[in-house]
Design an enzyme around this catalytic site. Structure first.
Site, PDB file in Angstrom:
ATOM      1  N   SER A  25       0.820  -1.209   0.000  1.00  0.00           N
ATOM      2  CA  SER A  25       0.000   0.000   0.000  1.00  0.00           C
ATOM      3  C   SER A  25       0.854   1.261   0.000  1.00  0.00           C
ATOM      4  O   SER A  25       2.084   1.197   0.018  1.00  0.00           O
ATOM      5  CB  SER A  25      -0.938  -0.017   1.202  1.00  0.00           C
ATOM      6  OG  SER A  25      -0.184  -0.080   2.386  1.00  0.00           O
ATOM      7  N   LYS A  37       9.662 -13.748  13.297  1.00  0.00           N
ATOM      8  CA  LYS A  37       8.538 -13.379  12.423  1.00  0.00           C
ATOM      9  C   LYS A  37       7.673 -14.570  12.046  1.00  0.00           C
ATOM     10  O   LYS A  37       8.198 -15.600  11.606  1.00  0.00           O
ATOM     11  CB  LYS A  37       9.071 -12.764  11.118  1.00  0.00           C
ATOM     12  CG  LYS A  37       9.900 -11.529  11.300  1.00  0.00           C
ATOM     13  CD  LYS A  37      10.165 -10.890   9.950  1.00  0.00           C
ATOM     14  CE  LYS A  37      11.035  -9.676  10.092  1.00  0.00           C
ATOM     15  NZ  LYS A  37      11.193  -8.984   8.798  1.00  0.00           N
ATOM     16  N   GLU A  69       1.387 -10.610   7.293  1.00  0.00           N
ATOM     17  CA  GLU A  69       1.635  -9.322   6.651  1.00  0.00           C
ATOM     18  C   GLU A  69       0.830  -8.248   7.367  1.00  0.00           C
ATOM     19  O   GLU A  69      -0.107  -8.550   8.097  1.00  0.00           O
ATOM     20  CB  GLU A  69       1.182  -9.370   5.181  1.00  0.00           C
ATOM     21  CG  GLU A  69       1.893 -10.388   4.327  1.00  0.00           C
ATOM     22  CD  GLU A  69       3.369 -10.113   4.183  1.00  0.00           C
ATOM     23  OE1 GLU A  69       3.766  -8.935   4.242  1.00  0.00           O
ATOM     24  OE2 GLU A  69       4.130 -11.085   4.046  1.00  0.00           O
ATOM     25  N   GLY A  70       1.205  -7.005   7.110  1.00  0.00           N
ATOM     26  CA  GLY A  70       0.367  -5.898   7.558  1.00  0.00           C
ATOM     27  C   GLY A  70       0.816  -5.253   8.853  1.00  0.00           C
ATOM     28  O   GLY A  70       0.175  -4.328   9.343  1.00  0.00           O
TER      29      GLY A  70
HETATM   30  P1  ADP Z   1       5.021  -7.046   7.735  1.00  0.00           P
HETATM   31  O1  ADP Z   1       4.873  -7.955   6.561  1.00  0.00           O
HETATM   32  O2  ADP Z   1       4.018  -7.282   8.795  1.00  0.00           O
HETATM   33  O3  ADP Z   1       5.125  -5.609   7.315  1.00  0.00           O
HETATM   34  P2  ADP Z   1       7.875  -6.842   8.330  1.00  0.00           P
HETATM   35  O4  ADP Z   1       8.845  -7.927   8.132  1.00  0.00           O
HETATM   36  O5  ADP Z   1       7.939  -5.720   7.369  1.00  0.00           O
HETATM   37  O6  ADP Z   1       6.415  -7.482   8.394  1.00  0.00           O
HETATM   38  O7  ADP Z   1       8.049  -6.279   9.809  1.00  0.00           O
HETATM   39  C1  ADP Z   1       7.282  -5.192  10.273  1.00  0.00           C
HETATM   40  C2  ADP Z   1       8.193  -4.076  10.757  1.00  0.00           C
HETATM   41  O8  ADP Z   1       9.086  -4.568  11.750  1.00  0.00           O
HETATM   42  C3  ADP Z   1       9.092  -3.475   9.687  1.00  0.00           C
HETATM   43  O9  ADP Z   1       8.434  -2.437   8.985  1.00  0.00           O
HETATM   44  C4  ADP Z   1      10.275  -2.959  10.501  1.00  0.00           C
HETATM   45  O10 ADP Z   1       9.984  -1.690  11.061  1.00  0.00           O
HETATM   46  C5  ADP Z   1      10.357  -3.970  11.628  1.00  0.00           C
HETATM   47  N1  ADP Z   1      11.340  -5.004  11.277  1.00  0.00           N
HETATM   48  C6  ADP Z   1      11.109  -6.146  10.611  1.00  0.00           C
HETATM   49  N2  ADP Z   1      12.242  -6.863  10.435  1.00  0.00           N
HETATM   50  C7  ADP Z   1      13.221  -6.146  11.004  1.00  0.00           C
HETATM   51  C8  ADP Z   1      14.636  -6.356  11.170  1.00  0.00           C
HETATM   52  N3  ADP Z   1      15.248  -7.443  10.713  1.00  0.00           N
HETATM   53  N4  ADP Z   1      15.340  -5.389  11.821  1.00  0.00           N
HETATM   54  C9  ADP Z   1      14.739  -4.287  12.301  1.00  0.00           C
HETATM   55  N5  ADP Z   1      13.411  -4.047  12.186  1.00  0.00           N
HETATM   56  C10 ADP Z   1      12.662  -4.956  11.557  1.00  0.00           C
HETATM   57 MG    MG Z   2       4.873  -7.416   4.529  1.00  0.00          MG
END
Ligand code: ADP
Ligand code: MG
Ligand code: MG
Length: 507
Positions: free
Chosen positions: A165, A398, A402-403
């Site tokens: 988005s 993780k 998503e989201g």
């Molecule tokens: P989603 O698919 O829910 O967006 P993400 O993998 O993007 O999942 O994780 C959500 C948020 O968490 C990211 O936007 C970031 O701010 C934080 N994040 C995710 N992975 C990392 C990482 N390896 N190091 C630091 N921050 C992270």
């Molecule tokens: Mg994502």
């Protein structure tokens, strides 16, 4: 330092301003946003007043100043994007790979398992149902600074293959910052020698809206060419009921009708279940103002998480769409290719080389950080499990979601991992925490100023892919998103309430 060397840290930014100047700037920013549609729906309906109003909008959360971002990292992210687009395409063709990865998750993640079963059913039927593919992806990065004297480099957070988005609102944010910089002399080298001159190259143009709509239009054209009788075909955007971020989506609809004369209709999965159908020739058909119309492209802005499927009706709708010859963005296979488990497996030695020439694989690997399986009973998984318990502050855990708002961070990791049954660990991955150098900015949410906050930014590059079989029609980086959050918050989603929209000021 030679003048050609990449700078190791950004210039002092933003400029120090008095409170009244900040408020004047805030008022200008809010009005520009309201006037230009840089908005989300206001809250206020429903029993608790926490649901989106259908008739009222508020400016999107924004950063008052663009955030310094290294030019080299920005350009590198754009260079990587066509390769990531190709990678997703190659993965979707490899059912052996997807099965290998998904079989392990199936038993312990009911949501992913159900998606995977749609994929397998489709496979068993001897399809893919449509040779035309459309990808609207977004690869997200944080900056990593290996040492105080090295320039920061980009590290990938994740690759989104569904419902990425904020492309349209992000394009507008660039316009907002261009307006604010041309309207004020606040950040002008003449008055403020330690800062930037904002030259057009420093605030790069952001064509995300045109790129996303252009990709959909291209896939629509391919479909109309293929199904010569479907000149009246329409596009469907699958949306969540009560979506707050609807204007980001509407901008795509307006771009499609104004630039290409293509009609887009918004439908929830429940509505698709009620009134969508698939003809004997497997054409997807919806009801419109002018009666039934075939659907060329289904663009999903919903369907990425369990809450989008509250009943079997929504799952039936997803299956119905998947079985049709409409172009799906994404197909279930593309969605699965964006799973965090896939990201982790691709980081293993030799895996990228299954899909890409060696030099492309090496290019992508430059942005990978440590990714580990947590699978119990495997040497790697047990080792990573022990590592996470010993040094939790270095990691994030993780799930396949998503989201935003789904991860487990640092000190919370040991208790969380120990609460899982061993077989449940397969539903999660372990990732090294990326710790970007903090900067300062002023954030504005609902008119309220969060002054001089310590912040970090996450860069997203949209990837647009259109192909017919292996004939690539379009493969490009299309615009960008910069989301900025207060440094103390772990998560980075704008819609989830953690971050604001920003733009990169390249140095
Ligand atoms: P989603 O698919 O829910 O967006 P993400 O993998 O993007 O999942 O994780 C959500 C948020 O968490 C990211 O936007 C970031 O701010 C934080 N994040 C995710 N992975 C990392 C990482 N390896 N190091 C630091 N921050 C992270
Ligand atoms: Mg994502
Ligand atoms: Mg994300």
């Amino acid at each position: 330092m030679s003048t050609n060397a990449a700078p190791t840290s950004p210039p002092a930014f933003p400029p120090a301003l008095a409170a009244d100047q900040i408020h004047a700037l805030r008022d200008m920013a809010v009005d520009w946003s309201l006037a230009h549609g840089l908005v989300i729906r206001a809250l206020g309906s429903g029993p608790d007043g926490k649901s989106a109003l259908s008739h009222s909008a508020v400016h999107a959360p924004i950063a008052l100043f663009p955030s310094p971002f290294p030019k080299a990292g920005f350009e590198q992210a754009r260079r990587l994007q066509p390769v990531f687009n190709t990678l997703v395409h190659e993965i979707t063709k490899d059912s052996g790979f997807l099965s290998e990865v998904m079989d392990g998750i199936g038993d312990v993640d009911p949501f992913t398992s159900r998606l995977y079963s749609i994929y397998r059913r489709q496979l068993a039927a001897g399809l893919p149902a449509q040779s035309i593919s459309l990808g609207v992806h977004r690869s997200d990065y944080l900056l990593h600074k290996a040492s105080p004297t090295t320039p920061p480099t980009i590290q990938q957070v994740e690759l989104n293959t569904i419902a990425s988005s904020f492309g349209c609102l992000s394009s507008l944010t660039t316009g907002l910052h261009q307006y604010l910089s041309s309207k004020t002399d606040f950040y002008n080298k003449r008055d403020n020698p330690s800062t930037f001159d904002i030259v057009p190259e420093a605030l790069p143009a952001n064509g995300a809206r045109e790129a996303i709509a252009g990709g959909i239009a291209e896939a629509h054209r391919e479909y109309v060419k293929q199904q010569a009788a479907d000149a009246e075909a329409v596009v469907v955007m699958v949306v969540q009921p009560g979506e707050r971020n609807a204007m980001d989506q509407r901008w795509i609809e307006y771009e499609l009708i104004e630039r290409y004369g293509i009609k887009l209709f918004r439908r929830t999965l429940a509505e698709m279940h009620q009134s969508g159908s698939v003809s004997s020739e497997r054409k997807l058909v919806i009801q419109t103002f002018n009666g039934p119309r075939p659907v060329s492209v289904v663009y999903f802005r919903a369907g990425y998480g369990p809450s989008d499927y509250p009943t079997d009706a929504e799952w039936s709708a997803r299956s119905l769409i998947e079985s049709s010859i409409a172009v799906k963005c994404p197909t279930v296979a593309q969605q699965l290719a964006g799973a965090k488990k896939v990201q982790q497996v691709l980081a293993l030695p030799g895996q990228l080389e299954r899909f890409l020439p060696a030099h492309d694989a090496a290019l992508l690997r430059t942005c990978f950080t440590g990714l580990y399986s947590l699978d119990a009973g495997t040497a790697e998984g047990d080792q990573a499990f022990a590592m996470a318990l010993k040094d939790p502050l270095k990691y994030v855990v993780k799930p396949q979601r998503e989201g935003g708002g789904n991860n487990v961070y640092q000190a919370d990791i040991p208790q969380f991992l120990q609460s899982l049954a061993p077989n449940e660990r397969a539903a999660y991955i372990l990732m090294e925490l990326i710790e970007p150098p903090p900067m300062r900015n002023v954030l504005v949410r609902q008119g309220e100023v969060i002054q001089d906050a310590e912040v970090v930014s996450e860069l997203g590059i949209y990837g647009i892919w259109v192909a017919n079989g292996d004939h690539v029609v379009k493969n490009e980086a299309g615009g960008h998103l910069l989301r900025t959050k207060v440094a103390s918050s772990h998560e980075g989603g704008v819609a989830a309430g953690f971050a604001v929209l920003d733009s990169p000021l390249l140095y």
